[in-house]
Scaffold this motif. Sequence first.
Motif, PDB file in Angstrom:
ATOM      1  N   ASN A 139       0.778  -1.349  -0.072  1.00  0.00           N
ATOM      2  CA  ASN A 139       0.185  -0.035   0.051  1.00  0.00           C
ATOM      3  C   ASN A 139       1.043   1.158  -0.062  1.00  0.00           C
ATOM      4  OD1 ASN A 139      -2.599  -1.586   0.081  1.00  0.00           O
ATOM      5  ND2 ASN A 139      -2.503  -1.514   2.305  1.00  0.00           N
ATOM      6  N   SER A 143       0.919   3.939  -3.044  1.00  0.00           N
ATOM      7  CA  SER A 143       0.351   5.615  -2.704  1.00  0.00           C
ATOM      8  C   SER A 143       1.278   6.608  -2.685  1.00  0.00           C
ATOM      9  CB  SER A 143      -0.320   5.655  -1.265  1.00  0.00           C
ATOM     10  OG  SER A 143       0.881   5.432  -0.224  1.00  0.00           O
ATOM     11  N   THR A 144       2.509   6.321  -3.246  1.00  0.00           N
ATOM     12  CA  THR A 144       3.659   7.358  -3.232  1.00  0.00           C
ATOM     13  C   THR A 144       3.961   7.469  -4.979  1.00  0.00           C
ATOM     14  OG1 THR A 144       5.300   5.671  -2.712  1.00  0.00           O
ATOM     15  CG2 THR A 144       4.338   7.188  -1.085  1.00  0.00           C
TER      16      THR A 144
END
Length: 343
Positions: A139, A143-144
């Motif tokens: 995750n 998400s980056t």
Amino acid sequence: MPPQLLPASAAAFAPRATSVNVVLGSKVEPWLTQTLKRINRIKRPLNSVPQHQRCLTETLSSPNAIWTLASLMLPKAPDSELRKDSNPLIEAIFNFQLLHLEAYIVHVDMVLRNEVAYKLTPDAIESLIEYHKDIHCVNAKASTYDWSEKDQQCKKLHEDFVQAINKFVFTTHVSALEGLEEDGMGELLSGKSEDVKNAVMNLIKPLLPPPPRIVDVVRQPPLLPSSPANASMWSGPTTPSSLPAPVDSWRVLPSSPASTSADSQASIWASIAMTEVQLPSPTPSYSQPAFSQPYSSAGLYYSSPVVTAPLPHLSLPSMLAPHCGAGYNSFGWDRYQEYTTTM
């Protein structure tokens, strides 16, 4: 506060000791006596400090002496693989799992710090490591944004968590032993489970991308007045166009009854020839040149041209005599003023 003294079994990656380190004071608290009597199936004498110490050590050293410190609700899969359903209960059942943080006691100190130290079991540590690697890191990477060292940074993040969770030791007050059950099992009371949840979740760090690089802005040095005209965009602010431009002193004409400006008057006077101006001539009491120079000898100031009318061409008596047949005396030089005024 006195320093914290933990046995070797509390170190990272250390196996569980066969015996728990228990240190009691010179006087045993009544609540501890009642707790030991409640959990022992076989009645044992508890009349002295050594008897209490021996009973508590044997109870906590049992392989079945496992404590449930807290329970965590964690997702079963990364966010991209979770099941979507309109019923929140269905989503919770299929997407989340309950992880029990089980631990065993490694140290009991009732003399210096009055605390109990817990260490997570190998099964609880392994479950947290799998969750961190397969779910949290996935995750975090999704998400980056991407950068050159993203994989190495994520790998280091997981390695740091493995070290931290193996070193994790939770300590609480010795009153937690009131939650002791048979065979040395137990659970934390008085809201201490929430403290364990916060301590464990604080070990799960986010993946932080590197800060954006600061680009140095190269500023062109200020240009001198002798710089080319195409570099005017880097020069200072210009004078607003609404302000009137300065007028040189040599361009200013004397005051005139005309309503035009000084520049328009100068252009009009410059376009009119000397011979086109007709003004009444003054009395010829003095001689005047046919024209005068419009600029002074200095060449710096402008002077208005002196406009003069051409003098009337007078015929001499000698020129009029053959035509008129009159002599010098008959011409009438005494009537000179009349001729000049009529002409």
